[in-house]
Design a protein around this motif. Structure first.
Motif, PDB file in Angstrom:
ATOM      1  N   VAL A 186      -7.484  10.229   5.718  1.00  0.00           N
ATOM      2  CA  VAL A 186      -6.921   9.448   6.669  1.00  0.00           C
ATOM      3  C   VAL A 186      -7.605   8.556   6.386  1.00  0.00           C
ATOM      4  CG1 VAL A 186      -6.374   8.664   8.378  1.00  0.00           C
ATOM      5  CG2 VAL A 186      -5.576  11.291   7.538  1.00  0.00           C
ATOM      6  N   TYR A 187      -8.829   8.305   6.499  1.00  0.00           N
ATOM      7  CA  TYR A 187     -10.182   7.466   7.296  1.00  0.00           C
ATOM      8  C   TYR A 187      -9.839   6.804   5.377  1.00  0.00           C
ATOM      9  CZ  TYR A 187     -14.019   4.370   8.680  1.00  0.00           C
ATOM     10  OH  TYR A 187     -14.898   3.151   8.203  1.00  0.00           O
ATOM     11  N   LEU A 188     -10.257   7.031   3.937  1.00  0.00           N
ATOM     12  CA  LEU A 188      -9.830   6.606   3.232  1.00  0.00           C
ATOM     13  C   LEU A 188      -8.423   5.351   2.806  1.00  0.00           C
ATOM     14  CD1 LEU A 188     -11.320   6.174   0.702  1.00  0.00           C
ATOM     15  CD2 LEU A 188     -10.137   8.507  -0.617  1.00  0.00           C
ATOM     16  N   ALA A 189      -7.572   6.138   3.500  1.00  0.00           N
ATOM     17  CA  ALA A 189      -6.892   5.614   3.186  1.00  0.00           C
ATOM     18  C   ALA A 189      -6.115   4.217   4.504  1.00  0.00           C
ATOM     19  CB  ALA A 189      -5.518   6.561   3.690  1.00  0.00           C
ATOM     20  N   GLU A 190      -7.174   4.113   5.649  1.00  0.00           N
ATOM     21  CA  GLU A 190      -7.252   2.950   6.659  1.00  0.00           C
ATOM     22  C   GLU A 190      -8.215   2.052   5.267  1.00  0.00           C
ATOM     23  OE1 GLU A 190      -9.803   2.162  11.043  1.00  0.00           O
ATOM     24  OE2 GLU A 190      -8.582   3.881  10.340  1.00  0.00           O
ATOM     25  N   LEU A 191      -9.599   2.666   5.209  1.00  0.00           N
ATOM     26  CA  LEU A 191     -10.516   1.573   4.453  1.00  0.00           C
ATOM     27  C   LEU A 191      -9.656   1.288   3.563  1.00  0.00           C
ATOM     28  CD1 LEU A 191     -13.149   3.869   4.327  1.00  0.00           C
ATOM     29  CD2 LEU A 191     -13.419   1.914   5.454  1.00  0.00           C
ATOM     30  N   HIS A 192      -8.674   1.498   2.464  1.00  0.00           N
ATOM     31  CA  HIS A 192      -8.184   1.573   1.159  1.00  0.00           C
ATOM     32  C   HIS A 192      -7.339  -0.470   2.259  1.00  0.00           C
ATOM     33  CE1 HIS A 192      -9.779   2.705  -2.522  1.00  0.00           C
ATOM     34  NE2 HIS A 192      -9.404   4.513  -1.770  1.00  0.00           N
ATOM     35  N   HIS A 193      -6.136   0.531   2.833  1.00  0.00           N
ATOM     36  CA  HIS A 193      -5.843  -0.240   3.840  1.00  0.00           C
ATOM     37  C   HIS A 193      -6.544  -2.209   3.828  1.00  0.00           C
ATOM     38  CE1 HIS A 193      -2.343  -2.263   5.901  1.00  0.00           C
ATOM     39  NE2 HIS A 193      -3.000  -2.276   7.034  1.00  0.00           N
ATOM     40  N   ARG A 194      -7.381  -2.028   5.121  1.00  0.00           N
ATOM     41  CA  ARG A 194      -8.890  -3.130   5.020  1.00  0.00           C
ATOM     42  C   ARG A 194      -8.648  -3.902   3.845  1.00  0.00           C
ATOM     43  NH1 ARG A 194     -12.960  -0.599   9.405  1.00  0.00           N
ATOM     44  NH2 ARG A 194     -11.990   1.181  10.353  1.00  0.00           N
ATOM     45  N   SER A 195      -8.876  -3.331   2.967  1.00  0.00           N
ATOM     46  CA  SER A 195      -9.147  -3.639   1.867  1.00  0.00           C
ATOM     47  C   SER A 195      -8.255  -4.458   1.060  1.00  0.00           C
ATOM     48  CB  SER A 195     -10.530  -3.145   0.746  1.00  0.00           C
ATOM     49  OG  SER A 195     -11.227  -2.375   1.763  1.00  0.00           O
ATOM     50  N   GLY A 196      -7.124  -3.976   1.052  1.00  0.00           N
ATOM     51  CA  GLY A 196      -6.413  -4.549   0.891  1.00  0.00           C
ATOM     52  C   GLY A 196      -5.528  -4.296  -0.707  1.00  0.00           C
ATOM     53  N   ASN A 197      -5.656  -2.945  -0.123  1.00  0.00           N
ATOM     54  CA  ASN A 197      -5.141  -1.533  -1.432  1.00  0.00           C
ATOM     55  C   ASN A 197      -4.018  -1.009  -0.916  1.00  0.00           C
ATOM     56  OD1 ASN A 197      -6.585  -3.415  -4.102  1.00  0.00           O
ATOM     57  ND2 ASN A 197      -9.191  -2.398  -2.424  1.00  0.00           N
ATOM     58  N   PRO A 198      -2.842  -1.440  -0.879  1.00  0.00           N
ATOM     59  CA  PRO A 198      -2.201  -0.748  -0.397  1.00  0.00           C
ATOM     60  C   PRO A 198      -1.100   0.335  -1.379  1.00  0.00           C
ATOM     61  CG  PRO A 198      -0.867  -3.049  -1.136  1.00  0.00           C
ATOM     62  CD  PRO A 198      -2.207  -3.041  -0.892  1.00  0.00           C
ATOM     63  N   GLU A 199      -1.260   0.185  -2.430  1.00  0.00           N
ATOM     64  CA  GLU A 199      -1.460   0.973  -3.114  1.00  0.00           C
ATOM     65  C   GLU A 199      -2.095   2.283  -3.574  1.00  0.00           C
ATOM     66  OE1 GLU A 199      -2.414  -1.503  -4.480  1.00  0.00           O
ATOM     67  OE2 GLU A 199       0.592  -2.347  -5.682  1.00  0.00           O
ATOM     68  N   LEU A 200      -3.815   2.358  -3.267  1.00  0.00           N
ATOM     69  CA  LEU A 200      -4.811   2.964  -2.874  1.00  0.00           C
ATOM     70  C   LEU A 200      -4.426   3.476  -1.506  1.00  0.00           C
ATOM     71  CD1 LEU A 200      -8.131   1.869  -4.324  1.00  0.00           C
ATOM     72  CD2 LEU A 200      -5.866   3.186  -5.289  1.00  0.00           C
ATOM     73  N   ALA A 201      -3.704   2.654  -0.802  1.00  0.00           N
ATOM     74  CA  ALA A 201      -4.004   3.689   1.186  1.00  0.00           C
ATOM     75  C   ALA A 201      -2.645   4.187   0.266  1.00  0.00           C
ATOM     76  CB  ALA A 201      -3.629   2.897   1.566  1.00  0.00           C
ATOM     77  N   GLY A 202      -1.652   4.051   0.124  1.00  0.00           N
ATOM     78  CA  GLY A 202      -0.432   5.441   0.069  1.00  0.00           C
ATOM     79  C   GLY A 202      -0.796   6.131  -0.328  1.00  0.00           C
ATOM     80  N   SER A 203      -1.522   6.441  -1.816  1.00  0.00           N
ATOM     81  CA  SER A 203      -1.577   7.814  -2.621  1.00  0.00           C
ATOM     82  C   SER A 203      -2.503   8.775  -1.488  1.00  0.00           C
ATOM     83  CB  SER A 203      -2.322   6.781  -3.799  1.00  0.00           C
ATOM     84  OG  SER A 203      -3.463   8.268  -4.771  1.00  0.00           O
ATOM     85  N   ALA A 204      -3.623   7.878  -0.955  1.00  0.00           N
ATOM     86  CA  ALA A 204      -4.428   8.954   0.123  1.00  0.00           C
ATOM     87  C   ALA A 204      -3.344   8.763   0.817  1.00  0.00           C
ATOM     88  CB  ALA A 204      -5.688   7.819   0.764  1.00  0.00           C
ATOM     89  N   LEU A 205      -2.530   8.470   1.503  1.00  0.00           N
ATOM     90  CA  LEU A 205      -1.154   9.144   2.334  1.00  0.00           C
ATOM     91  C   LEU A 205      -1.082  10.302   1.804  1.00  0.00           C
ATOM     92  CD1 LEU A 205      -0.690   6.008   3.972  1.00  0.00           C
ATOM     93  CD2 LEU A 205      -2.196   7.540   5.032  1.00  0.00           C
ATOM     94  N   ASP A 206      -0.358  10.014   0.135  1.00  0.00           N
ATOM     95  CA  ASP A 206       0.016  10.945  -0.137  1.00  0.00           C
ATOM     96  C   ASP A 206      -0.500  12.244  -0.609  1.00  0.00           C
ATOM     97  OD1 ASP A 206       2.334   8.905  -0.784  1.00  0.00           O
ATOM     98  OD2 ASP A 206       1.321   8.409  -2.688  1.00  0.00           O
ATOM     99  N   THR A 207      -1.512  11.751  -0.724  1.00  0.00           N
ATOM    100  CA  THR A 207      -2.867  13.753  -0.814  1.00  0.00           C
ATOM    101  C   THR A 207      -2.299  13.709   0.628  1.00  0.00           C
ATOM    102  OG1 THR A 207      -4.069  12.339  -2.257  1.00  0.00           O
ATOM    103  CG2 THR A 207      -4.983  14.332  -1.405  1.00  0.00           C
TER     104      THR A 207
END
Length: 235
Positions: A186-207
């Motif tokens: 969950v924190y990884l998804a938040e960090l990717h979102h903060r970094s402007g990487n919605p695809e990576l954030a979405g991938s972490a949330l899929d996991t």
């Protein structure tokens, strides 16, 4: 002896900070436009003053204030409710933003608010001191990874380093249970979102969505799952 210190923080325009701090439950106690833009806020025992400077860029702000409160969790919930009511969602990335309360390696527990002026309000528990490492003593292996990552991502604002810490920790502890992995993902998804990487954030949330949790684990992880759902809505 009754002594007080009130920080005076910069912003580009006073009009930018007023609705934000009102959403956090602050009251404007003074405001002027001439000879210089200036506004004062109060919330309980917290006083903050701001001056407007058109040449100022929030992205370059070094403004910081430490705010000590009795219960950081209660204040976070109040701040979050106010922001959701005023803006329809929590600002989790960019400026302004708010971070979730997390224990950080070597620092006190709490959360951070970055206001529209780019100023960092570091919310900590009253009476706590800098952690000497005792907080991690007896903590689970992934708990220690999370605290280290939170120190980088939330205390230092270094999302890239925090992501690296989490990814290395998950790789190193591949045999961890799904319940143990959940907070890091969950924190990884938040960090990717903060970094402007919605695809990576979405991938972490899929996991996260694919994790297998029993009813007791799901109940114990309700807050993390709620954060994941809020992040999904923000993407």
């Amino acid at each position: 002896m009754n002594e007080r210190a009130i920080p005076i923080l910069p912003c580009k325009y006073v009009d930018d900070v007023v609705p934000f701090y009102e959403a956090l439950g602050f009251t404007v106690t003074f405001r002027q436009t001439r000879p210089n833009p200036y506004v004062c806020f109060n919330r309980g025992g917290i006083d903050l003053h701001f001056f407007g400077l058109e040449a100022f860029e929030p992205e370059n702000s070094l403004g910081t204030a430490i705010v000590l409160v009795e219960d950081t969790g209660v204040l976070y919930q109040e701040f979050a409710a106010g922001l959701r009511a005023a803006f329809g969602k929590l600002p989790l990335a960019g400026i302004p933003r708010i971070t979730k309360p997390r224990r950080k390696q070597g620092t006190t527990a709490g959360f951070t608010v970055v206001d529209p002026g780019g100023n960092w309000l570091r919310i900590s528990a009253l009476g706590e001191t800098e952690d000497d490492g005792s907080a991690s003593h007896g903590a689970g292996r992934l708990d220690r990874v999370l605290m280290n990552a939170a120190r980088q991502g939330d205390a230092h604002g270094d999302e890239v380093r925090a992501i690296s810490v989490i990814e290395a920790g998950l790789l190193r502890h591949g045999d961890a249970t799904d319940a143990e992995k959940l907070p890091l993902l969950v924190y990884l998804a938040e960090l990717h979102h903060r970094s402007g990487n919605p695809e990576l954030a979405g991938s972490a949330l899929d996991t996260v969505a694919a994790l297998i949790l029993n009813p007791a684990e799901r109940e114990a992880s309700a807050e993390e799952l709620a954060t994941a759902a809020e992040l999904r809505g923000a993407l």
